[in-house]
Design an enzyme around this catalytic site. Structure first.
Site, PDB file in Angstrom:
ATOM      1  CB  CYS A   4      54.006  26.676  63.726  1.00 60.59           C
ATOM      2  SG  CYS A   4      53.232  27.628  65.036  1.00 60.59           S
ATOM      3  CB  CYS A   7      53.507  29.970  61.745  1.00 60.52           C
ATOM      4  SG  CYS A   7      54.808  30.450  62.918  1.00 60.52           S
ATOM      5  CG  ASP A  30      40.558  29.637  72.043  1.00 60.89           C
ATOM      6  OD1 ASP A  30      41.691  29.652  72.559  1.00 60.89           O
ATOM      7  OD2 ASP A  30      39.965  28.564  71.754  1.00 60.89           O
ATOM      8  CG  HIS A  46      57.658  29.632  65.624  1.00 57.56           C
ATOM      9  ND1 HIS A  46      56.406  29.055  65.732  1.00 57.56           N
ATOM     10  CD2 HIS A  46      58.511  28.763  66.219  1.00 57.56           C
ATOM     11  CE1 HIS A  46      56.506  27.898  66.348  1.00 57.56           C
ATOM     12  NE2 HIS A  46      57.776  27.696  66.655  1.00 57.56           N
ATOM     13  CG  ASN A  86      47.837  27.713  79.538  1.00 56.37           C
ATOM     14  OD1 ASN A  86      47.721  28.093  80.701  1.00 56.37           O
ATOM     15  ND2 ASN A  86      46.798  27.512  78.743  1.00 56.37           N
ATOM     16  N   GLY A  92      49.764  23.235  80.573  1.00 54.40           N
ATOM     17  CA  GLY A  92      48.591  23.029  79.717  1.00 54.40           C
ATOM     18  C   GLY A  92      48.730  23.635  78.337  1.00 54.40           C
ATOM     19  CB  THR A  94      47.346  22.310  73.345  1.00 48.82           C
ATOM     20  OG1 THR A  94      46.648  23.522  73.071  1.00 48.82           O
ATOM     21  CG2 THR A  94      46.776  21.674  74.615  1.00 48.82           C
ATOM     22  CG  HIS A  99      48.975  30.733  72.761  1.00 49.16           C
ATOM     23  ND1 HIS A  99      49.870  29.727  72.497  1.00 49.16           N
ATOM     24  CD2 HIS A  99      48.043  30.205  73.582  1.00 49.16           C
ATOM     25  CE1 HIS A  99      49.494  28.625  73.130  1.00 49.16           C
ATOM     26  NE2 HIS A  99      48.392  28.891  73.817  1.00 49.16           N
TER      27      HIS A  99
HETATM   28  P1  5GP Z   1      46.902  26.429  74.945  1.00 47.94           P
HETATM   29  O1  5GP Z   1      46.157  25.250  75.489  1.00 47.94           O
HETATM   30  O2  5GP Z   1      48.081  26.014  74.106  1.00 47.94           O
HETATM   31  O3  5GP Z   1      47.261  27.459  75.977  1.00 47.94           O
HETATM   32  O4  5GP Z   1      45.870  27.182  74.017  1.00 47.94           O
HETATM   33  C1  5GP Z   1      45.699  26.903  72.672  1.00 47.94           C
HETATM   34  C2  5GP Z   1      44.376  27.508  72.289  1.00 47.94           C
HETATM   35  O5  5GP Z   1      44.285  27.548  70.888  1.00 47.94           O
HETATM   36  C3  5GP Z   1      43.158  26.690  72.779  1.00 47.94           C
HETATM   37  O6  5GP Z   1      42.357  27.518  73.616  1.00 47.94           O
HETATM   38  C4  5GP Z   1      42.456  26.277  71.503  1.00 47.94           C
HETATM   39  O7  5GP Z   1      41.047  26.305  71.610  1.00 47.94           O
HETATM   40  C5  5GP Z   1      42.969  27.285  70.500  1.00 47.94           C
HETATM   41  N1  5GP Z   1      43.035  26.765  69.155  1.00 47.94           N
HETATM   42  C6  5GP Z   1      43.536  25.564  68.754  1.00 47.94           C
HETATM   43  N2  5GP Z   1      43.443  25.435  67.428  1.00 47.94           N
HETATM   44  C7  5GP Z   1      42.851  26.584  66.972  1.00 47.94           C
HETATM   45  C8  5GP Z   1      42.472  27.029  65.656  1.00 47.94           C
HETATM   46  O8  5GP Z   1      42.670  26.371  64.642  1.00 47.94           O
HETATM   47  N3  5GP Z   1      41.897  28.258  65.588  1.00 47.94           N
HETATM   48  C9  5GP Z   1      41.658  29.027  66.695  1.00 47.94           C
HETATM   49  N4  5GP Z   1      41.089  30.210  66.512  1.00 47.94           N
HETATM   50  N5  5GP Z   1      42.016  28.638  67.935  1.00 47.94           N
HETATM   51  C10 5GP Z   1      42.589  27.431  68.068  1.00 47.94           C
HETATM   52 ZN    ZN Z   2      54.547  29.480  64.975  1.00 47.33          ZN
END
Ligand code: 5GP
Ligand code: ZN
Length: 113
Positions: A4, A7, A30, A46, A86, A92, A94, A99
């Protein structure tokens, strides 16, 4: 969970721009900010998504909201901000680790697209 992304951010295996950490949660900026201030707060445990919350594990969400209130003040989000969570594909999401996005520093449109 070993595969993850978030994690790995908590353990430091993947670097992040940390804002705050305690025994229950971790806050960091972010990587693709959608507002002048955009950070994420995650539980150290987690939990895949809000869909996985139960009476047994949901107390961390209240703690995270209290942490967000404190950090928002520290980061000067005095005009307000938005907390976003999300859930799943249509929501949405990802990254499959619960979070909360905190976005601020500009006026935000509503409703979202
Ligand atoms: P989701 O789309 O799942 O709600 O948000 C995931 C967020 O994690 C996105 O806004 C993306 O920019 C952020 N994100 C993805 N990978 C990383 C990373 O490696 N480091 C940081 N700081 N943010 C990340
Ligand atoms: Zn995790």
């Amino acid at each position: 969970m070993s595969d993850c992304l978030f994690c790995k951010i908590i353990t430091g295996e993947i670097p992040s721009n940390k804002i705050y950490e305690d025994d229950q949660c971790y806050a960091f900026y972010d990587i693709q900010p959608q507002a002048p201030v955009h950070f994420l707060v995650i539980p150290k445990q987690h939990i895949v998504s809000a869909e996985e919350l139960t009476e047994e594990n949901a107390a961390v969400v209240a703690h995270i909201f209290a942490v967000i209130a404190k950090l928002a003040k520290q980061l000067n989000l005095l005009q307000g901000y938005r907390i976003v969570n999300n859930v799943g594909e249509d929501g949405g999401q990802t990254v499959k680790h619960l979070h909360f996005h905190v976005l601020g520093g500009r006026s935000l449109a509503w409703p979202p697209g």
